[in-house]
Scaffold this motif. Structure first.
Motif, PDB file in Angstrom:
ATOM      1  N   ASP A   1       9.848  19.774   4.280  1.00 38.93           N
ATOM      2  CA  ASP A   1       8.579  19.323   4.854  1.00 38.93           C
ATOM      3  C   ASP A   1       8.044  18.067   4.167  1.00 38.93           C
ATOM      4  OD1 ASP A   1       8.660  21.351   6.679  1.00 38.93           O
ATOM      5  OD2 ASP A   1       7.251  22.655   5.618  1.00 38.93           O
ATOM      6  N   GLU A   2       8.096  18.021   2.849  1.00 35.71           N
ATOM      7  CA  GLU A   2       7.531  16.869   2.135  1.00 35.71           C
ATOM      8  C   GLU A   2       8.280  15.584   2.478  1.00 35.71           C
ATOM      9  OE1 GLU A   2       8.417  16.515  -2.175  1.00 35.71           O
ATOM     10  OE2 GLU A   2       9.427  18.456  -1.952  1.00 35.71           O
TER      11      GLU A   2
ATOM     12  N   ARG B   1      10.040  15.137   5.304  1.00 33.13           N
ATOM     13  CA  ARG B   1       9.753  14.834   6.714  1.00 33.13           C
ATOM     14  C   ARG B   1       8.439  14.071   6.831  1.00 33.13           C
ATOM     15  NH1 ARG B   1      11.164  19.699  10.919  1.00 33.13           N
ATOM     16  NH2 ARG B   1      13.162  20.343  10.064  1.00 33.13           N
ATOM     17  N   ALA B   2       7.437  14.498   6.062  1.00 38.78           N
ATOM     18  CA  ALA B   2       6.145  13.818   6.093  1.00 38.78           C
ATOM     19  C   ALA B   2       6.294  12.368   5.648  1.00 38.78           C
ATOM     20  CB  ALA B   2       5.145  14.551   5.201  1.00 38.78           C
TER      21      ALA B   2
ATOM     22  N   ARG C   1       7.910  10.465   8.533  1.00 39.10           N
ATOM     23  CA  ARG C   1       6.960  10.221   9.627  1.00 39.10           C
ATOM     24  C   ARG C   1       5.950   9.143   9.260  1.00 39.10           C
ATOM     25  NH1 ARG C   1       6.982  16.232  10.291  1.00 39.10           N
ATOM     26  NH2 ARG C   1       8.156  16.694  12.198  1.00 39.10           N
TER      27      ARG C   1
END
Length: 411
Positions: free
Chosen positions: A129-130, A132-133, A136
């Motif tokens: 998640d980190e 991916r952020a 993005r």
């Protein structure tokens, strides 16, 4: 008098490790990830492709995941470097000139990084998640670099409308990484440049056509759970497609699929001997449904421009109506058993060639290689927007996206 080989070897200085070895490893790994899929590539394979030993890779990276993170960062950082804005005092007063420079740079970057661009398309989904952020956020920066001059050029656009058109342009650029068709460098850069302008000059969707993330979540929560009286094989296949789409093929086990379908894990194997068989069944379903929709669209058509329009409509309807299935169809090809992969690639090529044949008939001046670039751009645009944009269920989204695909084909 000539020195013998042993004398030369004894006096040669020891070879130094290249200063860019870490970047070299990451680039080779990125090419392998894009060609074969992240999970199917091992450290030893990366090392062999670089020409070093497996342990040598660990001097630079603690594990394969760290290589993926580095390669993804390098790709987005290179994209941002290629589109770095000029200092404010030398910025072109004309937003069209600014966009012209951005599109030229992005087209060149896309062609140069064609072998690793699929990190942007699919492989980044394996990031935590980190990371991916982080990915993005970098992509949002890239979008803003195009959207700001676009709004100065087209002040009638809302911020959301401008960003939508920029993402559409980037989708057509990214399509180059989704196929292996021959694409001569200079001509392909020019084609991508035209595609970029075609998207930036297109109509933006109305506010009524795009829903908020909160509205999308509410709609998904209201959807009924699958089940009912469907045969167990159908329940398993539907559950597998949803899980493969959401989590990726390698993160899903047969027990997960059975649980999602409400079927005992031991019973799953009565219907599908392996997870690979489930994936192959999903691919054949997508291939059959796509072929059926294309055949229905072309039935009774005489003029190539009308046939091409109907083919685009059929593909958009399929992509929006079967979005999970289409995402699996595009993302998991490398995980198919080899005989199935070979057969399905042949079917995919035939589908694309039907588009190309019709496009060349409507635009005889187009070389077939250039027509293929435009066709892949239109197809990728449809699937990207179907996955990435939260459209309302008013029924207008497929028609809007079809029009945008036809704009790409006319670029």
């Amino acid at each position: 008098m000539h020195a013998n080989a042993a004398d030369v070897a004894a006096t040669d200085p020891p070879r130094k490790r290249p200063k860019n070895r870490k970047a070299q490893i990451a680039l080779v790994a990125a090419e392998l990830f894009c060609a074969r899929g992240y999970h199917l590539v091992g450290i030893d394979e990366i090392a062999a492709a670089v020409g070093i030993s497996g342990p040598a890779v660990y001097r630079h990276f603690p594990n394969k995941y760290a290589i993926l993170v580095h390669a993804t960062r390098e790709l987005v950082e290179a994209a941002l470097a290629a589109t770095e804005p000029e200092p404010e005092h030398v910025l072109a007063a004309d937003p069209q000139a600014e966009l012209e420079g951005l599109l030229t740079s992005m087209a060149r970057f896309t062609v140069e990084r064609r072998k690793v661009g699929a990190l942007y398309q699919w492989e980044w989904r394996y990031l935590a998640d980190e990371h991916r952020a982080e990915f993005r956020a970098a992509l949002a920066t890239l979008v803003r670099r195009f959207a700001e001059p676009l709004r100065r050029l087209r002040p009638e656009l809302s911020p959301a409308g401008a960003e939508f058109l920029v993402r559409a342009a980037l989708s057509t650029f990214g399509s180059l990484t989704t196929h292996r068709a021959a694409a001569p460098k200079a001509r392909t850069e020019a084609t991508l440049h035209r595609l970029g302008w075609a998207m930036l000059r297109a109509d933006a969707p109305t506010a009524a056509l795009v829903r908020s993330a909160r509205g999308a979540a509410a709609e998904r929560a209201a959807e009924p759970a699958p089940g009912g009286l469907e045969p167990r094989r159908e329940l398993l296949l539907a559950a597998a497609i949803r899980l493969f789409h959401r989590l990726g093929y390698h993160a899903v086990g047969m027990e997960d699929i059975g649980g999602a379908a409400g079927i005992n894990a031991s019973s799953v194997y009565r219907y599908f001997p392996s997870k690979a068989d489930l994936l192959a069944a999903a691919y054949y379903r997508a291939s059959d449904r796509l072929a059926a929709s294309a055949a229905a669209a072309l039935r009774g058509t005489a003029e190539p421009d009308d046939a091409l329009r109907r083919l685009a409509e059929a593909y958009t309807g399929f992509a929006f109506g079967e979005s999970d299935l289409v995402s699996v169809y595009l993302a998991e090809n490398s995980n198919l058993p080899e005989p199935d992969r070979h057969e399905l690639r042949k079917v995919q090529r035939l589908h694309v060639e039907e588009w190309v044949r019709l496009l060349v008939q409507t635009r005889p001046e187009l070389p077939p290689a250039e027509a293929r670039v435009l066709v892949h751009a239109a197809i990728n645009l449809v699937t990207d927007l179907g996955r990435a944009v939260r459209f309302t269920r008013s029924g207008g989204a497929p028609a809007f996206v079809t029009r945008l695909a036809l704009v790409a084909l006319a670029a």
